[in-house]
Design an enzyme around this catalytic site. Structure first.
Site, PDB file in Angstrom:
ATOM      1  N   CYS A 118      48.816  33.891  35.974  1.00 32.86           N
ATOM      2  CA  CYS A 118      47.805  33.218  36.682  1.00 32.86           C
ATOM      3  C   CYS A 118      46.401  33.946  36.423  1.00 32.86           C
ATOM      4  CB  CYS A 118      48.140  33.361  38.365  1.00 32.86           C
ATOM      5  SG  CYS A 118      48.676  35.118  39.040  1.00 32.86           S
ATOM      6  N   SER A 119      46.016  34.730  37.380  1.00 27.91           N
ATOM      7  CA  SER A 119      44.728  35.429  37.237  1.00 27.91           C
ATOM      8  C   SER A 119      44.417  36.983  37.959  1.00 27.91           C
ATOM      9  CB  SER A 119      43.746  34.449  37.748  1.00 27.91           C
ATOM     10  OG  SER A 119      44.084  34.110  39.349  1.00 27.91           O
ATOM     11  N   CYS A 120      45.617  37.661  37.998  1.00 29.03           N
ATOM     12  CA  CYS A 120      45.440  39.101  38.588  1.00 29.03           C
ATOM     13  C   CYS A 120      44.464  39.816  37.870  1.00 29.03           C
ATOM     14  CB  CYS A 120      46.785  39.558  38.505  1.00 29.03           C
ATOM     15  SG  CYS A 120      48.183  38.755  39.506  1.00 29.03           S
TER      16      CYS A 120
END
Lengths: 215, 124
Positions: A118-120
């Site tokens: 995702c976008s951690c």
């Protein structure tokens, strides 16, 4: 309710009323108002969060961490051993900064950070991620072909430099400690921080050499 | 930041200048809702990341543009789903409230605050 609903037309503007926000914006407004009524969120806390991420947190924080590590060997050791605590020493903490790991570039190892799922991303030191970090292109290609991605970005590494890719998760977030550029021995911390870009702390760029000096 | 955005030049990757953090106000609201709900324990951040990852996977699987520009649309879908899964609200209430806000905008004259009326939608 007494007013006439007209769901048949697509116009978002009625001459009698106000401009109607987009369907997406209305969904957010609906959810927020329901959660506020239930006492699950506090509007003031939401406003404070937005203000923080729009104007107070950004890659400048991370640049100061890197500059401190370059200038202070003892700090660098603490940073590599327990990044969250060392970063908190400079006053940077909060959501998505709880379990930080700093990975150090060396003459033989270059580090690259991605979140494939995702976008951690380490918000307290870098702010919110740039659009490309969240794209499928980067999330997939950074792992499959990190050297290719780096080369396209103008980062050419010697063949004997190995590339390590770190996949961030909701539990661990990585920050790259770039190599200190040459000819920077006389620079103060604040000037060192000016050399550190956001992208160099993700690992897709190198710190810029000081202006007016040969690289 | 005055430094060049090196990654902006990567072919195949979306450009990203040093523009505003949020392109539209609703993105900021959706962002803050997820962070605040997690902070207050409505769900864990790991549950959030798993849900967001699932929504992103679905978007990729159906061939939706995934250049990062629609990121907050996916974010909102994940937020709605997690709120529904956790029983924080239900679909009927959410849809009803969305319609109520739309009606409120349509009936409110310019310059007046947009407010819901009693009976617009139940909050339970």
């Amino acid at each position: 309710m007494g007013d006439n609903h007209d769901h048949d037309h697509d116009h978002v503007h009625d001459h009698d009323g106000q401009d109607v926000p987009s369907a997406t914006a209305l969904r957010v407004k609906a959810l927020e108002s329901l959660l506020v009524e239930k006492g699950l969120v506090d509007p003031a806390a939401l406003d404070a969060l937005i203000d923080t991420y729009e104007s107070k947190i950004g890659p400048r924080n991370g640049a100061r961490v890197v500059a401190r590590a370059w200038a202070d060997p003892a700090y660098k050791q603490r940073l590599l051993k327990d990044a969250s605590s060392a970063i908190a020493e400079l006053g940077y903490s909060g959501a998505q900064g709880e379990h930080m790991v700093v990975v150090e570039n060396t003459p033989s190892v270059h580090n690259l950070v991605v979140c494939t799922l995702c976008s951690c991303y380490p918000w307290p030191v870098l702010g919110l991620p740039p659009v490309w970090y969240k794209s499928y292109a980067y999330r997939s290609r950074a792992v499959i072909d990190p050297r290719g991605v780096l080369a396209e970005l103008g980062v050419s590494l010697a063949e004997d430099v190995s590339v390590r890719v770190w996949d961030s998760t909701s539990e661990i977030r990585y920050l790259v400690l770039p190599l200190r550029p040459p000819n920077t021995d006389n620079l103060e911390e604040e000037a060192l921080a000016d050399l550190v870009s956001r992208d160099s702390m993700i690992g897709v760029a190198l710190p810029v050499a000081p202006e007016g000096r040969a690289r | 930041m005055s430094l060049p955005d090196r990654a902006a030049g990567l072919p195949g990757l979306p450009k990203d200048g040093n523009g505003p953090v949020f392109a539209e106000p609703w993105q900021a609201q959706a962002f803050a809702l997820a962070v605040e709900l997690s902070r207050r324990g409505a769900f864990t951040w790991t549950e959030w990341a798993d849900m967001l990852a699932a929504v992103l996977r679905e978007a990729t699987a159906r061939g939706a543009p995934d250049d990062g520009s629609r990121y907050y649309e996916h974010w909102l879908v994940a937020l709605e789903r997690l709120c529904l899964a956790k029983g924080l609200t239900d679909l009927g209430t959410l849809d009803g409230r969305t319609d109520a806000w739309e009606a409120a905008y349509r009936r409110t004259p310019h310059g007046k605050p947009v407010e819901l009326q009693a009976g617009d939608s139940a909050s339970t």
